[in-house]
Write a protein that holds these residues in place. Structure first.
Motif, PDB file in Angstrom:
ATOM      1  N   THR A 108      70.376  46.380  37.811  1.00 32.54           N
ATOM      2  CA  THR A 108      70.341  46.879  36.447  1.00 32.54           C
ATOM      3  C   THR A 108      68.889  46.970  35.980  1.00 32.54           C
ATOM      4  OG1 THR A 108      72.451  45.813  35.973  1.00 32.54           O
ATOM      5  CG2 THR A 108      71.088  46.480  34.087  1.00 32.54           C
ATOM      6  N   PRO A 109      68.443  48.147  35.509  1.00 29.72           N
ATOM      7  CA  PRO A 109      67.060  48.281  35.053  1.00 29.72           C
ATOM      8  C   PRO A 109      66.902  47.964  33.569  1.00 29.72           C
ATOM      9  CG  PRO A 109      68.063  50.428  35.122  1.00 29.72           C
ATOM     10  CD  PRO A 109      69.116  49.447  35.549  1.00 29.72           C
ATOM     11  N   TYR A 110      65.733  47.470  33.230  1.00 30.26           N
ATOM     12  CA  TYR A 110      65.358  47.214  31.843  1.00 30.26           C
ATOM     13  C   TYR A 110      63.958  47.796  31.647  1.00 30.26           C
ATOM     14  CZ  TYR A 110      69.147  43.786  31.903  1.00 30.26           C
ATOM     15  OH  TYR A 110      70.367  43.176  32.014  1.00 30.26           O
ATOM     16  N   TYR A 111      63.714  48.359  30.467  1.00 26.18           N
ATOM     17  CA  TYR A 111      62.424  48.966  30.195  1.00 26.18           C
ATOM     18  C   TYR A 111      61.920  48.592  28.810  1.00 26.18           C
ATOM     19  CZ  TYR A 111      63.608  51.992  34.131  1.00 26.18           C
ATOM     20  OH  TYR A 111      63.954  52.465  35.376  1.00 26.18           O
ATOM     21  N   ALA A 112      60.616  48.471  28.706  1.00 21.38           N
ATOM     22  CA  ALA A 112      60.008  48.362  27.389  1.00 21.38           C
ATOM     23  C   ALA A 112      60.142  49.706  26.688  1.00 21.38           C
ATOM     24  CB  ALA A 112      58.535  47.981  27.522  1.00 21.38           C
ATOM     25  N   ASP A 113      60.258  49.678  25.384  1.00 20.99           N
ATOM     26  CA  ASP A 113      60.422  50.917  24.622  1.00 20.99           C
ATOM     27  C   ASP A 113      59.265  51.869  24.880  1.00 20.99           C
ATOM     28  OD1 ASP A 113      61.926  49.369  21.672  1.00 20.99           O
ATOM     29  OD2 ASP A 113      62.808  50.060  23.564  1.00 20.99           O
ATOM     30  N   SER A 114      58.090  51.331  25.089  1.00 19.44           N
ATOM     31  CA  SER A 114      56.901  52.165  25.239  1.00 19.44           C
ATOM     32  C   SER A 114      56.894  52.981  26.526  1.00 19.44           C
ATOM     33  CB  SER A 114      55.650  51.294  25.174  1.00 19.44           C
ATOM     34  OG  SER A 114      55.679  50.310  26.202  1.00 19.44           O
ATOM     35  N   VAL A 115      57.733  52.619  27.490  1.00 18.08           N
ATOM     36  CA  VAL A 115      57.716  53.328  28.769  1.00 18.08           C
ATOM     37  C   VAL A 115      59.035  54.022  29.077  1.00 18.08           C
ATOM     38  CG1 VAL A 115      56.030  51.672  29.639  1.00 18.08           C
ATOM     39  CG2 VAL A 115      58.452  51.398  30.231  1.00 18.08           C
ATOM     40  N   LYS A 116      60.035  53.838  28.241  1.00 18.35           N
ATOM     41  CA  LYS A 116      61.336  54.463  28.483  1.00 18.35           C
ATOM     42  C   LYS A 116      61.199  55.969  28.576  1.00 18.35           C
ATOM     43  CE  LYS A 116      64.535  51.108  26.457  1.00 18.35           C
ATOM     44  NZ  LYS A 116      65.430  50.801  25.310  1.00 18.35           N
ATOM     45  N   GLY A 117      61.849  56.531  29.591  1.00 19.06           N
ATOM     46  CA  GLY A 117      61.795  57.970  29.784  1.00 19.06           C
ATOM     47  C   GLY A 117      60.601  58.421  30.600  1.00 19.06           C
ATOM     48  N   ARG A 118      59.634  57.526  30.824  1.00 22.33           N
ATOM     49  CA  ARG A 118      58.448  57.876  31.611  1.00 22.33           C
ATOM     50  C   ARG A 118      58.354  57.077  32.907  1.00 22.33           C
ATOM     51  NH1 ARG A 118      53.445  56.894  29.614  1.00 22.33           N
ATOM     52  NH2 ARG A 118      54.107  55.041  28.450  1.00 22.33           N
ATOM     53  N   PHE A 119      58.775  55.840  32.868  1.00 20.09           N
ATOM     54  CA  PHE A 119      58.685  54.961  34.031  1.00 20.09           C
ATOM     55  C   PHE A 119      60.080  54.720  34.612  1.00 20.09           C
ATOM     56  CE2 PHE A 119      54.603  52.428  32.791  1.00 20.09           C
ATOM     57  CZ  PHE A 119      53.944  53.626  32.563  1.00 20.09           C
ATOM     58  N   THR A 120      60.134  54.554  35.927  1.00 23.88           N
ATOM     59  CA  THR A 120      61.386  54.249  36.605  1.00 23.88           C
ATOM     60  C   THR A 120      61.152  53.125  37.604  1.00 23.88           C
ATOM     61  OG1 THR A 120      62.135  56.543  36.424  1.00 23.88           O
ATOM     62  CG2 THR A 120      63.274  55.135  38.007  1.00 23.88           C
ATOM     63  N   ILE A 121      61.961  52.085  37.494  1.00 23.11           N
ATOM     64  CA  ILE A 121      61.855  50.960  38.426  1.00 23.11           C
ATOM     65  C   ILE A 121      62.984  51.053  39.446  1.00 23.11           C
ATOM     66  CG2 ILE A 121      63.231  49.394  36.980  1.00 23.11           C
ATOM     67  CD1 ILE A 121      61.346  47.121  37.913  1.00 23.11           C
ATOM     68  N   SER A 122      62.674  50.698  40.672  1.00 26.43           N
ATOM     69  CA  SER A 122      63.684  50.695  41.725  1.00 26.43           C
ATOM     70  C   SER A 122      63.345  49.596  42.731  1.00 26.43           C
ATOM     71  CB  SER A 122      63.727  52.057  42.426  1.00 26.43           C
ATOM     72  OG  SER A 122      62.484  52.348  43.027  1.00 26.43           O
ATOM     73  N   ARG A 152      52.217  44.104  32.407  1.00 27.62           N
ATOM     74  CA  ARG A 152      50.847  44.620  32.396  1.00 27.62           C
ATOM     75  C   ARG A 152      50.028  43.895  31.344  1.00 27.62           C
ATOM     76  NH1 ARG A 152      52.044  50.714  29.971  1.00 27.62           N
ATOM     77  NH2 ARG A 152      52.513  50.092  27.816  1.00 27.62           N
ATOM     78  N   GLN A 153      48.746  43.895  31.584  1.00 25.53           N
ATOM     79  CA  GLN A 153      47.829  43.265  30.644  1.00 25.53           C
ATOM     80  C   GLN A 153      46.598  44.136  30.481  1.00 25.53           C
ATOM     81  OE1 GLN A 153      46.811  39.192  31.551  1.00 25.53           O
ATOM     82  NE2 GLN A 153      46.178  38.800  29.443  1.00 25.53           N
ATOM     83  N   ALA A 154      46.420  44.622  29.270  1.00 26.55           N
ATOM     84  CA  ALA A 154      45.258  45.430  28.945  1.00 26.55           C
ATOM     85  C   ALA A 154      44.125  44.514  28.485  1.00 26.55           C
ATOM     86  CB  ALA A 154      45.604  46.432  27.854  1.00 26.55           C
ATOM     87  N   PRO A 155      42.889  44.972  28.570  1.00 24.49           N
ATOM     88  CA  PRO A 155      41.759  44.144  28.138  1.00 24.49           C
ATOM     89  C   PRO A 155      41.921  43.666  26.699  1.00 24.49           C
ATOM     90  CG  PRO A 155      40.983  46.066  29.315  1.00 24.49           C
ATOM     91  CD  PRO A 155      42.453  46.264  29.118  1.00 24.49           C
ATOM     92  N   GLY A 156      41.777  42.380  26.506  1.00 25.68           N
ATOM     93  CA  GLY A 156      41.859  41.809  25.168  1.00 25.68           C
ATOM     94  C   GLY A 156      43.258  41.666  24.609  1.00 25.68           C
ATOM     95  N   LYS A 157      44.247  41.949  25.438  1.00 21.44           N
ATOM     96  CA  LYS A 157      45.637  41.863  24.964  1.00 21.44           C
ATOM     97  C   LYS A 157      46.430  40.896  25.819  1.00 21.44           C
ATOM     98  CE  LYS A 157      45.896  46.493  22.949  1.00 21.44           C
ATOM     99  NZ  LYS A 157      46.701  47.749  22.871  1.00 21.44           N
ATOM    100  N   GLU A 158      47.569  40.489  25.288  1.00 23.06           N
ATOM    101  CA  GLU A 158      48.439  39.603  26.038  1.00 23.06           C
ATOM    102  C   GLU A 158      49.229  40.390  27.082  1.00 23.06           C
ATOM    103  OE1 GLU A 158      49.261  36.225  22.574  1.00 23.06           O
ATOM    104  OE2 GLU A 158      50.899  37.425  23.387  1.00 23.06           O
ATOM    105  N   ARG A 159      49.702  39.665  28.066  1.00 24.44           N
ATOM    106  CA  ARG A 159      50.535  40.290  29.083  1.00 24.44           C
ATOM    107  C   ARG A 159      51.845  40.724  28.445  1.00 24.44           C
ATOM    108  NH1 ARG A 159      50.796  37.474  34.889  1.00 24.44           N
ATOM    109  NH2 ARG A 159      48.577  37.593  34.397  1.00 24.44           N
ATOM    110  N   GLU A 160      52.290  41.940  28.775  1.00 24.22           N
ATOM    111  CA  GLU A 160      53.504  42.456  28.169  1.00 24.22           C
ATOM    112  C   GLU A 160      54.466  42.976  29.223  1.00 24.22           C
ATOM    113  OE1 GLU A 160      52.756  45.754  25.582  1.00 24.22           O
ATOM    114  OE2 GLU A 160      51.992  47.032  27.176  1.00 24.22           O
ATOM    115  N   PHE A 161      55.723  42.934  28.869  1.00 24.17           N
ATOM    116  CA  PHE A 161      56.784  43.405  29.740  1.00 24.17           C
ATOM    117  C   PHE A 161      56.738  44.922  29.861  1.00 24.17           C
ATOM    118  CE2 PHE A 161      60.799  43.883  31.692  1.00 24.17           C
ATOM    119  CZ  PHE A 161      61.512  44.846  30.991  1.00 24.17           C
TER     120      PHE A 161
END
Length: 122
Positions: free
Chosen positions: A57-71, A38-47
């Protein structure tokens, strides 16, 4: 070749949920890793999250762990990102990526979608 196309973005209030979907063309989807950035306005693209093709095998950024689920569903050539308890800081354009360039948590993917906008209001 794999061409990702994202959908599912939109406007949601804080605490709400959205489900992003990424559909890909090409017959090699089941042999490539996939990720969301994702990329927020004025910020770099982040994982945000990634899932490997081999063992899913799933991997998550710390900021979304427990809230987001990839499948992913290799039979449908799709990868999804379920986002719960969204917060204003999750506001960004979300990009789907596919490829086997290296560390799945870095933007080393070969194929990128055009992005879908997610806006979370407080």
């Amino acid at each position: 070749q794999v061409q990702p196309v994202e959908s599912g973005g939109g406007l949601v209030q804080a605490g709400g949920s959205l489900r992003l979907s990424c559909t890909t063309s090409g017959r090699t989807f089941r042999t490539v890793n996939t990720g969301w950035f994702r990329q927020a306005p004025g910020k770099e693209r982040e994982f945000v999250a990634a899932i490997t093709y081999l063992f899913q095998t799933p991997y998550y950024a710390d900021s979304v762990k427990g809230r987001f689920t990839i499948s992913r569903d290799n039979t449908k050539n799709t990868v999804e990102l379920q986002m719960n308890n969204l917060q204003p800081e999750d506001t960004a354009i979300y990009y789907c990526a596919a490829g086997n360039g290296g560390d799945v948590t870095t933007p080393s993917y070969r194929y990128w979608g055009q992005g879908t906008r997610v806006t979370v209001s407080s």
